[in-house]
Each structure stands twice: as C-alpha cells, then as structure tokens.
Design an enzyme around this catalytic site. Sequence first.
Site: not given
Ligand code: ARG
Length: 458
Positions: A22, A109, A154-155, A276, A282, A284, A289, A316, A321, A324
Amino acid sequence: MKLWGGRFTKETNQLVNNFNASISFDQKFYRQDINGSIAHVKMLSKQGILTDEDKNAIINGLEGILSDIESGALTIGDEYEDIHSFVEATLTERIGEPGKRLHTGRSRNDQVALDMKLYTRDEILETDALLKELLNVIINIMENNTETFMPGFTHLQKAQPITLAHHMGAYFEMFKRDRDRLSDIYKRMNYCPLGSGALAGTTYPLDREYTAELLDFYGPTLNSMDSVSDRDYLIEFLSALSTIMMHLSRFSEEIILWNSNEYRFIEIDDAYSTGSSIMPQKKNPDIAELVRGKTGRVYGALMSILTTMKGIPLAYNKDMQEDKELSFDAFDTVKGCISLFTGMLNTIKFNKSVMENSARHGFTNATDAADYLVNHGVPFRDAHGIVGQLVLFCIEKNISLDDMTIDEYKAISPVFEDDIYDAISIKTCVDKRVTIGAPGKDAMEKVIEINKKYLEEN
Ligand code: ARG
C-alpha cells in the site's frame, strides 16, 4: 525490509508483493504516521515501558525522518510494503537498536486505524474552511442583490418572482447544513484507536487516555475490536462529501443554464472559462461542467467503501486497505471543486436587467393577480380561472400582464381597477412576501443578518 519475515521460509512472490503493498498510496499520511508514533513512545516511556534514553533517540530519529521527507532529502521508497514499514525501517537504519522498540504494544491494525483517522480529521477541517469561504462569497452576493429581481422556477418553468439574494440564500442554507454535518462527524469520530493492538488490546500497561490527549482526541475508543475495524467515520464523511458535491452540482447546473445564450442571466469571468478549438465564438463553462461531472466519482468512493465493508467479519481484514485510494481521491476532488467553484462564483457578472426582464415576461406575477381578486372578495378558485383567461389573452397577443389595458382587464373581470398595475409589479410581488424565508426585502435582510452572525460565530 518486511515487518513479518520470521515465520516464512520462502520469498514472497513478486506479484503478491505488488498486489499487497500500500506504500504507493498510504505514504500520503507519513506525517500522521510519524506523529502517532511520537505520541506512542511518549506514552510508553511515561509508563516505564521504554527508557527515557530510548524515547529521546526514537523521537529525534522520527523528527529527523519527518523533516527529511518534507525537505525532499529522504524519498519514500516503493520497495517497502507500507508507510509503517518504511518509517520503522528507516528509523532503525538511522538510530539502531532503539528503533526496534518503537512498535512495542502496537499493531499495524491500530496504527493504520489511527493514521487514517488523523488524516481524515484534518481533511474534515480543511473542507469546512473551504465551505466557509464559499459561504462568504454567497452572503456577499446576497447582501448586494436583495432587489435584483429574477424569475423563480418550478419544473424549469417561470413560476413566481424572487430575487438573486433569495436564490443564493437557498445555496447558503445547503452549504451551512453541509458544514453542520462535518462538525457532527468530527465529534463522533474524534476518539483514539491507538492502544487497541491487533484486535484485543495489549498486555502492556498502556495509558490510552494519555495517548489520546497527546493527539488531541476527546479520549480513547472503548472497544479494541471495533477500534481496528471501524470505518464508519469514513463512510459518514464520504456521504457528507457526496452531499456537498450534489449541492455544488445543482449549483453548477444552474450556472451553466444561466450562462447559456438563451438565458444570459450571468457571464462567467474569462479567467474561469475556456474556449473551443474550432468554434471561435465559444466561451464554455467548463469549470461548472467539471464540478458537475466529478460528483460521480465522489459518489463512487462512497459506494465503494460501503460495499467493501458490508461483508467483513470482525476484526481487521485486509479488505480495509481498500478504504484509502478512493477516499483520498474524493477528499482532493471535493476540496478542488469547492475552491474553484468559489473563485468562479466570486467573479461572475450578473446581468441584472436580463434577469428582471425575464421575471416580467413569463407571468411570474399571475399568482399575485389572483391574490388581488381574492382581496376583492373573489373566491380563490374563481380568481385562478379568471387569471387563466388573462394569461391566455396575453399569450395570443404576445404581451405580458403588465401590458394589458384596464379595459381589457375589465372585459375579463369587472373587479379589476387601476391599482392592479401596482399590485402585480414585480417589486410589489416580491416585497409583499414578508414571512421569514420569503424573498421580500425585509424578510431577506433579517435572514442575511442571522447568517452573517452565524459566519462570525462558526
Ligand atoms: N496497509 C494496511 C492497511 O492499510 C495496514 C494494516 C496492515 N495490517 C495487517 N494486519 N496486515 O490496512
């Protein structure tokens, strides 16, 4: 390089390493990881689990790593599994033996649960500050436009006359509620998971209250299994972010409509427009958007984490993971959208006469003509029918209610007198709407005062 090689006899398959790692995205919270570790060792030494000497060596080492990352002297290498491994390995490389004591009484964890919370907590505050800037721009437009008349719809059909201040005021309330949601989430999530270990706490006499205090949490979380597997706060935050984007997207849609050749209510500043490659005429509304478009990917992040979490047994699991990448993307996307939108809104030119003219033509005062009859004793249902006939008459002659002669009025209903013109003037129609929340100038000014006070206090 790994934190867990001991019980393995074979090298990990390289594809597994890549799939599992990660570091490419969790390096984003290196600062939170280091600050969490500093708090952890302070607590360990206070509890006599770590000597003062080790504590000082570790803190110096961690602070050095932090400043070297920030100055660019140290780059986070992608040969590490995650940011936690990188920091610990670099620390041990730099200070030796004490570095290996850092992870006492901790698991990745609870460490990652902490890092993500610290990171998200900062994001909540930054998002809130950006929303406040947006609210400042909106209130400013409101103050200057309590008598800028325009049609309310409205509408997407012209309905009744309102003012630009009133229309902007609707968005003020939306973004104010968005800020409220953020502060609710902050209150609920601001408890420290560190000290929960892998899932069942630890055998060391940790002082979790102290760690929590060092990291500005209200206190420690109360169940170690929940602590390492709770991502509710992320779901709540992504939900609040989705709502912010929904509001920004509706607002963008109106900006795009109002900026169109057909409406011409506004003109977006050159600095916030694009051209454009083929059509020289144009200009824009790309920013609006894009904000509207990016709403989809923020919703996507919310759906993704909801789905990821739904089948995970306690505590956990590595699935988590996946919380993120999309979250980080959503956080950055929303912040970018709010800032750009704020800049765009702040520089928009409102074509006030076009707006007012549009309110005049489109029978936005038809309800008021009916109310006039009611005030002269005509039952509302009959008045509705009479004004319907007036409208039909006007449509056929391609005029507005204000253009009809008094004889033409009287031919449809003898109740009409000369004061009908004043009764249906756009200004009267707006000013007569005096209940709190309505567009009338007096009501609007009260609301503006309330909201200015809110901005001073929040
Ligand atoms: N990279 C892991 C995560 O984002 C960290 C925790 C890892 N824990 C484990 N028991 N492998 O969740």
